[in-house]
Design a protein around this motif. Structure first.
Motif, PDB file in Angstrom:
ATOM      1  N   ASP A  56      -6.463  -7.632 -21.263  1.00 45.84           N
ATOM      2  CA  ASP A  56      -5.538  -7.276 -20.195  1.00 45.84           C
ATOM      3  C   ASP A  56      -6.284  -6.527 -19.093  1.00 45.84           C
ATOM      4  O   ASP A  56      -6.151  -5.305 -18.941  1.00 45.84           O
ATOM      5  CB  ASP A  56      -4.390  -6.429 -20.751  1.00 45.84           C
ATOM      6  CG  ASP A  56      -3.299  -6.185 -19.722  1.00 45.84           C
ATOM      7  OD1 ASP A  56      -3.244  -6.916 -18.713  1.00 45.84           O
ATOM      8  OD2 ASP A  56      -2.510  -5.235 -19.920  1.00 45.84           O
ATOM      9  N   ALA A  57      -7.096  -7.275 -18.364  1.00 42.49           N
ATOM     10  CA  ALA A  57      -7.899  -6.745 -17.253  1.00 42.49           C
ATOM     11  C   ALA A  57      -8.460  -7.948 -16.504  1.00 42.49           C
ATOM     12  O   ALA A  57      -8.554  -9.036 -17.067  1.00 42.49           O
ATOM     13  CB  ALA A  57      -9.037  -5.878 -17.785  1.00 42.49           C
ATOM     14  N   PRO A  58      -8.847  -7.757 -15.242  1.00 40.70           N
ATOM     15  CA  PRO A  58      -9.480  -8.859 -14.522  1.00 40.70           C
ATOM     16  C   PRO A  58     -10.826  -9.212 -15.170  1.00 40.70           C
ATOM     17  O   PRO A  58     -11.627  -8.322 -15.459  1.00 40.70           O
ATOM     18  CB  PRO A  58      -9.695  -8.297 -13.114  1.00 40.70           C
ATOM     19  CG  PRO A  58      -8.766  -7.131 -13.007  1.00 40.70           C
ATOM     20  CD  PRO A  58      -8.639  -6.581 -14.394  1.00 40.70           C
ATOM     21  N   VAL A  59     -11.030 -10.498 -15.433  1.00 39.93           N
ATOM     22  CA  VAL A  59     -12.255 -10.963 -16.080  1.00 39.93           C
ATOM     23  C   VAL A  59     -12.789 -12.172 -15.320  1.00 39.93           C
ATOM     24  O   VAL A  59     -12.061 -13.141 -15.100  1.00 39.93           O
ATOM     25  CB  VAL A  59     -11.996 -11.388 -17.549  1.00 39.93           C
ATOM     26  CG1 VAL A  59     -13.277 -11.887 -18.200  1.00 39.93           C
ATOM     27  CG2 VAL A  59     -11.393 -10.257 -18.355  1.00 39.93           C
ATOM     28  N   ARG A  60     -14.044 -12.105 -14.933  1.00 38.51           N
ATOM     29  CA  ARG A  60     -14.727 -13.284 -14.384  1.00 38.51           C
ATOM     30  C   ARG A  60     -15.372 -13.992 -15.574  1.00 38.51           C
ATOM     31  O   ARG A  60     -15.948 -13.351 -16.448  1.00 38.51           O
ATOM     32  CB  ARG A  60     -15.789 -12.879 -13.365  1.00 38.51           C
ATOM     33  CG  ARG A  60     -16.538 -14.079 -12.805  1.00 38.51           C
ATOM     34  CD  ARG A  60     -17.450 -13.716 -11.669  1.00 38.51           C
ATOM     35  NE  ARG A  60     -18.191 -14.898 -11.258  1.00 38.51           N
ATOM     36  CZ  ARG A  60     -19.003 -14.932 -10.219  1.00 38.51           C
ATOM     37  NH1 ARG A  60     -19.186 -13.852  -9.466  1.00 38.51           N
ATOM     38  NH2 ARG A  60     -19.641 -16.038  -9.912  1.00 38.51           N
ATOM     39  N   ILE A  61     -15.287 -15.312 -15.588  1.00 40.66           N
ATOM     40  CA  ILE A  61     -15.825 -16.078 -16.701  1.00 40.66           C
ATOM     41  C   ILE A  61     -16.892 -17.042 -16.203  1.00 40.66           C
ATOM     42  O   ILE A  61     -16.677 -17.778 -15.233  1.00 40.66           O
ATOM     43  CB  ILE A  61     -14.714 -16.869 -17.413  1.00 40.66           C
ATOM     44  CG1 ILE A  61     -13.602 -15.914 -17.848  1.00 40.66           C
ATOM     45  CG2 ILE A  61     -15.269 -17.638 -18.608  1.00 40.66           C
ATOM     46  CD1 ILE A  61     -12.320 -16.597 -18.195  1.00 40.66           C
TER      47      ILE A  61
END
Length: 174
Positions: A56-61
């Motif tokens: 539950d956080a912004p994640v770049r993949i």
């Protein structure tokens, strides 16, 4: 292998529950950080997809491809980067995600390779940890399950080119 019996190690529900727990822990540990999740292809793609949805956080993949196994059951011991990250990691807190830590050679190689790109921090998460086969000092920061020395298949882990799509983890038994 089709005529061999399957021993269920982790059900779909076991995996879902553990992935949710890992996602919550990672979100807590990475609070306020700029997260870059790096999925090691091909084995981790299912685990990584499920895991990042639980953070539950912004994640770049992003994705990296390494090779050390080929189509066999044993690692060759030599790791090579087939597809690398082409970005600046300087401001990112990197979380490398893989399906399994077996000998530890692949993860150790990838962590050292990415550390050279100067991320803010770097940790690793594996669905399965097989410490009895370790050839390095690697200790994963996040572990789904610790397993015995068995050749396991399913939930992203393959046998040859197959079984990655199976939603549970199993071993073939005689």
């Amino acid at each position: 292998m089709e005529n061999k019996r399957k021993e269920l190690l982790f059900s779909r529900e076991d995996i879902q529950n553990r992935v949710k727990e890992l996602g919550k822990q990672i979100a807590k540990d990475y609070e306020g950080k700029k997260i870059l999740a790096v999925s090691l292809l091909k084995g981790s793609f299912i685990f990584a997809a499920d895991l990042v949805r639980e953070i539950d956080a912004p994640v770049r993949i992003e994705f990296m491809t390494t090779s050390s196994y080929g189509h066999g059951e044993e690692t060759s011991g030599h790791v090579k980067v087939v597809h690398d990250l082409n970005m600046d990691l300087k401001d990112y807190d990197v979380l490398v995600i893989d399906d399994i830590a077996d000998t530890g050679l692949t993860m150790e190689f990838v962590l050292e390779h990415l550390k050279a790109k100067n991320p803010a921090s770097i940790k690793c998460c594996v669905l399965l940890d097989k410490p009895s086969r370790r050839k390095t000092e690697l200790e994963a920061d996040y572990v789904g399950f610790t397993i015995p020395d068995k050749f396991i298949v399913g939930y992203g882990l393959n046998y040859g080119d197959y079984y990655r799509n199976v939603p549970y983890v199993f071993a073939f038994v005689d």
